[in-house]
Design a protein around this motif. Structure first.
Motif, PDB file in Angstrom:
ATOM      1  N   HIS A 158      -7.313   5.502  27.925  1.00 43.22           N
ATOM      2  CA  HIS A 158      -5.894   5.386  28.293  1.00 43.22           C
ATOM      3  C   HIS A 158      -5.076   6.523  27.690  1.00 43.22           C
ATOM      4  N   PHE A 159      -5.452   6.960  26.504  1.00 44.57           N
ATOM      5  CA  PHE A 159      -4.817   8.122  25.892  1.00 44.57           C
ATOM      6  C   PHE A 159      -5.019   9.350  26.782  1.00 44.57           C
ATOM      7  N   LEU A 160      -6.238   9.532  27.283  1.00 43.05           N
ATOM      8  CA  LEU A 160      -6.543  10.654  28.166  1.00 43.05           C
ATOM      9  C   LEU A 160      -5.750  10.557  29.471  1.00 43.05           C
TER      10      LEU A 160
ATOM     11  N   LEU B  33       0.849  -1.184   0.000  1.00 47.25           N
ATOM     12  CA  LEU B  33       0.000   0.000   0.000  1.00 47.25           C
ATOM     13  C   LEU B  33       0.886   1.235   0.000  1.00 47.25           C
ATOM     14  N   VAL B  34       0.453   2.288  -0.670  1.00 45.80           N
ATOM     15  CA  VAL B  34       1.159   3.569  -0.645  1.00 45.80           C
ATOM     16  C   VAL B  34       0.186   4.614  -0.121  1.00 45.80           C
ATOM     17  N   MET B  35       0.597   5.290   0.956  1.00 42.80           N
ATOM     18  CA  MET B  35      -0.299   6.221   1.642  1.00 42.80           C
ATOM     19  C   MET B  35       0.354   7.574   1.851  1.00 42.80           C
ATOM     20  N   GLU B  36      -0.467   8.536   2.162  1.00 46.39           N
ATOM     21  CA  GLU B  36       0.008   9.873   2.505  1.00 46.39           C
ATOM     22  C   GLU B  36       0.921   9.796   3.732  1.00 46.39           C
ATOM     23  N   TYR B  37       2.008  10.540   3.702  1.00 51.32           N
ATOM     24  CA  TYR B  37       2.945  10.580   4.824  1.00 51.32           C
ATOM     25  C   TYR B  37       2.601  11.773   5.708  1.00 51.32           C
ATOM     26  N   ILE B  38       2.235  11.493   6.956  1.00 49.06           N
ATOM     27  CA  ILE B  38       1.931  12.543   7.933  1.00 49.06           C
ATOM     28  C   ILE B  38       3.105  12.631   8.895  1.00 49.06           C
ATOM     29  N   ASP B  39       3.903  13.647   8.752  1.00 45.76           N
ATOM     30  CA  ASP B  39       5.082  13.820   9.603  1.00 45.76           C
ATOM     31  C   ASP B  39       4.703  14.716  10.777  1.00 45.76           C
ATOM     32  N   GLY B  40       4.415  14.103  11.918  1.00 40.91           N
ATOM     33  CA  GLY B  40       3.994  14.883  13.078  1.00 40.91           C
ATOM     34  C   GLY B  40       4.588  14.348  14.358  1.00 40.91           C
ATOM     35  N   ASP B  41       4.147  14.920  15.461  1.00 40.51           N
ATOM     36  CA  ASP B  41       4.602  14.511  16.794  1.00 40.51           C
ATOM     37  C   ASP B  41       3.535  13.662  17.466  1.00 40.51           C
ATOM     38  N   THR B  42       3.957  12.605  18.138  1.00 34.49           N
ATOM     39  CA  THR B  42       3.036  11.882  19.001  1.00 34.49           C
ATOM     40  C   THR B  42       2.983  12.598  20.343  1.00 34.49           C
ATOM     41  N   ILE B  43       2.001  12.243  21.153  1.00 36.44           N
ATOM     42  CA  ILE B  43       1.895  12.817  22.492  1.00 36.44           C
ATOM     43  C   ILE B  43       3.133  12.487  23.312  1.00 36.44           C
ATOM     44  N   GLU B  44       3.691  11.290  23.099  1.00 37.16           N
ATOM     45  CA  GLU B  44       4.922  10.902  23.799  1.00 37.16           C
ATOM     46  C   GLU B  44       6.047  11.885  23.486  1.00 37.16           C
ATOM     47  N   THR B  45       6.193  12.252  22.210  1.00 38.22           N
ATOM     48  CA  THR B  45       7.214  13.224  21.808  1.00 38.22           C
ATOM     49  C   THR B  45       6.944  14.582  22.434  1.00 38.22           C
ATOM     50  N   LEU B  46       5.695  15.020  22.394  1.00 38.65           N
ATOM     51  CA  LEU B  46       5.349  16.331  22.934  1.00 38.65           C
ATOM     52  C   LEU B  46       5.615  16.414  24.432  1.00 38.65           C
ATOM     53  N   ILE B  47       5.335  15.327  25.159  1.00 40.43           N
ATOM     54  CA  ILE B  47       5.499  15.351  26.613  1.00 40.43           C
ATOM     55  C   ILE B  47       6.956  15.160  27.023  1.00 40.43           C
ATOM     56  N   PHE B  48       7.609  14.137  26.466  1.00 44.41           N
ATOM     57  CA  PHE B  48       8.943  13.778  26.958  1.00 44.41           C
ATOM     58  C   PHE B  48      10.075  14.546  26.282  1.00 44.41           C
ATOM     59  N   GLU B  49       9.886  14.957  25.038  1.00 47.06           N
ATOM     60  CA  GLU B  49      10.949  15.687  24.348  1.00 47.06           C
ATOM     61  C   GLU B  49      10.690  17.191  24.328  1.00 47.06           C
ATOM     62  N   LYS B  50       9.449  17.580  24.128  1.00 41.29           N
ATOM     63  CA  LYS B  50       9.125  19.010  24.058  1.00 41.29           C
ATOM     64  C   LYS B  50       8.572  19.556  25.366  1.00 41.29           C
ATOM     65  N   LYS B  51       8.478  18.657  26.385  1.00 41.76           N
ATOM     66  CA  LYS B  51       8.157  19.050  27.772  1.00 41.76           C
ATOM     67  C   LYS B  51       6.800  19.723  27.915  1.00 41.76           C
ATOM     68  N   GLN B  52       5.840  19.319  27.092  1.00 42.38           N
ATOM     69  CA  GLN B  52       4.498  19.863  27.245  1.00 42.38           C
ATOM     70  C   GLN B  52       3.757  19.114  28.349  1.00 42.38           C
ATOM     71  N   THR B  53       2.930  19.836  29.069  1.00 43.07           N
ATOM     72  CA  THR B  53       2.093  19.214  30.086  1.00 43.07           C
ATOM     73  C   THR B  53       0.635  19.573  29.815  1.00 43.07           C
ATOM     74  N   TYR B  54      -0.242  18.722  30.305  1.00 45.44           N
ATOM     75  CA  TYR B  54      -1.664  18.894  30.050  1.00 45.44           C
ATOM     76  C   TYR B  54      -2.437  18.777  31.363  1.00 45.44           C
ATOM     77  N   GLY B  55      -3.063  19.882  31.761  1.00 49.11           N
ATOM     78  CA  GLY B  55      -3.978  19.838  32.879  1.00 49.11           C
ATOM     79  C   GLY B  55      -5.314  19.286  32.418  1.00 49.11           C
TER      80      GLY B  55
ATOM     81  N   TYR C 107      -1.465  12.457  33.206  1.00 49.50           N
ATOM     82  CA  TYR C 107      -0.280  12.150  34.027  1.00 49.50           C
ATOM     83  C   TYR C 107       0.916  13.036  33.670  1.00 49.50           C
ATOM     84  N   SER C 108       0.846  13.742  32.536  1.00 46.00           N
ATOM     85  CA  SER C 108       1.960  14.619  32.161  1.00 46.00           C
ATOM     86  C   SER C 108       2.162  15.744  33.176  1.00 46.00           C
TER      87      SER C 108
END
Length: 252
Positions: free
Chosen positions: A193-195, A91-113, A200-201
């Protein structure tokens, strides 16, 4: 005969058109790569079925292609091409180059209340609601399959998705039944579980003893009620629409 998987190497040209640039990952049915489409000069995702040709794997690839053709949504990857190489489906699909929540929290230090977490969940729910409205349940709404690009959420990887009219395969454990059942409740459970991961961030433990999320997280009564229903600890949500209304109430 036992087949040994030999992933494509960087620089390999597949089907005379797609030049492999990097390997993205591997699942039970296929191996995914970032490749360059030499005709358009765009990056794409190429998914190669594993070599052991079972009816189940072939059916999964065909189903995924059918679903991606059916789902015409800007936050779901488009299917560009489908072909066989020596009998192996791709299969050939569109490439979505983005950040996962794991990247945002652990690498970019974002937190979510609480408010931020529920706001982000609401964004995801709008895409999932569209998926369910087309008679499809994703069944794999894990952190790697929900990515963010320029503040917009995308839902990826429909390899385990099923049409809601299909019958359940044998599910042996409670966790399998909660996550893999062909019912909208399985997607809602996964998003619970995503929530939790988002919430927990911003959690800072005050003691070494591990407790349940209900003891550790400081949440409003409304937020706690929504989470318990998402995780099927209380009466489960029967639809994303009902859940979305309760999420909107928490965000007020």
């Amino acid at each position: 005969m036992i087949f040994i998987e030999k992933p494509y190497r960087e620089g390999t040209v597949v089907n005379g058109r797609y030049t492999i640039e990097a390997r993205l990952g591997e699942g039970s049915y296929g191996i995914t790569y970032v490749a360059r489409d030499e005709e358009t000069n765009q990056l794409v995702v190429v998914k190669q079925m594993k070599r052991t040709k079972t009816k189940k794997r072939i059916a999964s690839f065909e189903r995924e292609a059918l679903m991606l053709r059916k789902l015409n949504h800007p936050q779901i990857p488009k299917l560009y091409d489908m072909f066989d190489v020596r009998g192996i489906p791709h299969l050939v699909m569109e490439y979505i180059d983005g950040d996962t929540i794991e990247t945002l929290i652990f690498e970019k230090k974002q937190t979510y209340g609480e408010k931020e977490a529920f706001s982000l969940l609401a964004d995801v729910l709008r895409v999932v609601q569209y998926i369910h409205a087309h008679g499809i349940v994703h069944r794999d709404l894990r952190i790697p399959n929900i990515v963010f690009r320029n503040g917009i959420v995308y839902v990826l990887d429909f390899g385990l998705a099923r049409f809601l009219y299909e019958k359940n395969e044998r599910l042996f454990t409670l966790e399998q039944r909660l996550r893999r059942s062909i019912h909208v409740k399985s997607d809602i459970y996964a998003l619970g579980h995503f929530l939790l991961f988002l919430l927990y961030s911003s959690y800072e433990p005050t003691e070494d003893k591990e407790k349940s999320w209900e003891d550790e997280l400081s949440l409003s009564i409304e937020a706690r009620h929504v989470l318990r229903r998402m995780l099927q600890l209380d009466l489960p949500y029967a639809s994303v629409e009902r859940l979305a209304r309760d999420v909107a109430y928490v965000m007020k």
